[in-house]
Scaffold this motif. Sequence first.
Motif, PDB file in Angstrom:
ATOM      1  N   ALA A  16      51.404 -11.050  53.019  1.00  0.00           N
ATOM      2  CA  ALA A  16      50.306 -12.019  52.913  1.00  0.00           C
ATOM      3  C   ALA A  16      50.498 -13.144  53.932  1.00  0.00           C
ATOM      4  O   ALA A  16      49.541 -13.577  54.593  1.00  0.00           O
ATOM      5  N   TRP A  17      51.743 -13.584  54.080  1.00  0.00           N
ATOM      6  CA  TRP A  17      52.031 -14.635  55.073  1.00  0.00           C
ATOM      7  C   TRP A  17      51.722 -14.145  56.487  1.00  0.00           C
ATOM      8  O   TRP A  17      51.111 -14.841  57.279  1.00  0.00           O
ATOM      9  N   ALA A  18      52.125 -12.910  56.762  1.00  0.00           N
ATOM     10  CA  ALA A  18      51.871 -12.345  58.089  1.00  0.00           C
ATOM     11  C   ALA A  18      50.378 -12.181  58.335  1.00  0.00           C
ATOM     12  O   ALA A  18      49.881 -12.458  59.426  1.00  0.00           O
ATOM     13  N   SER A  19      49.637 -11.715  57.326  1.00  0.00           N
ATOM     14  CA  SER A  19      48.201 -11.494  57.531  1.00  0.00           C
ATOM     15  C   SER A  19      47.422 -12.806  57.607  1.00  0.00           C
ATOM     16  O   SER A  19      46.354 -12.861  58.214  1.00  0.00           O
ATOM     17  N   GLN A  20      47.942 -13.866  57.029  1.00  0.00           N
ATOM     18  CA  GLN A  20      47.231 -15.137  57.064  1.00  0.00           C
ATOM     19  C   GLN A  20      47.581 -15.980  58.280  1.00  0.00           C
ATOM     20  O   GLN A  20      46.753 -16.745  58.760  1.00  0.00           O
ATOM     21  N   LEU A  21      48.814 -15.871  58.778  1.00  0.00           N
ATOM     22  CA  LEU A  21      49.236 -16.723  59.881  1.00  0.00           C
ATOM     23  C   LEU A  21      49.503 -15.969  61.175  1.00  0.00           C
ATOM     24  O   LEU A  21      49.015 -16.353  62.231  1.00  0.00           O
TER      25      LEU A  21
END
Length: 151
Positions: A16-21
């Motif tokens: 989720a962190w990778a897909s958001q940032l």
Amino acid sequence: ALFRKRALSVRRDRRAWASQLLLPSIFVFLALLTARILEVKIDEPPLKLSTDMLSGTVWAGSARVIQTHEIPFSKELKGALAENVYEAFDKGKGSRDSLDLLEGNQTMGRYLFEKRSNDNLGTSYGAISMSGEEKGQANLTLWFSRQAYHA
């Protein structure tokens, strides 16, 4: 507290962190890189703006055709500066413009407000006046659409 909350969220779900940032920033970087690589440089000639492009547009919405735009010019300021400004405007005018120097010490304000019955004002989209003190501050006023713009 907020920083700790976000750190816990990142630790729990790394995707989720990778897909958001990370992914949005990578895509923006790739788009900018592609645009930079595919950039086409064309040497276009400079665009010459002229008042001839405004012929017939003194009154919006009318079908009135005007052959020449008469631009009254008032040199209330005497001296070399006023002469230079007049010559610059004379050189820069369009082929359908007529730069008309006002006679005597007539001010532009008086000319514009007293000549309401003058038909020549209907064929002009502006006026120019130079005023001020000869060895002091000079004022250049451009009159357009019943308003004065000072420079």
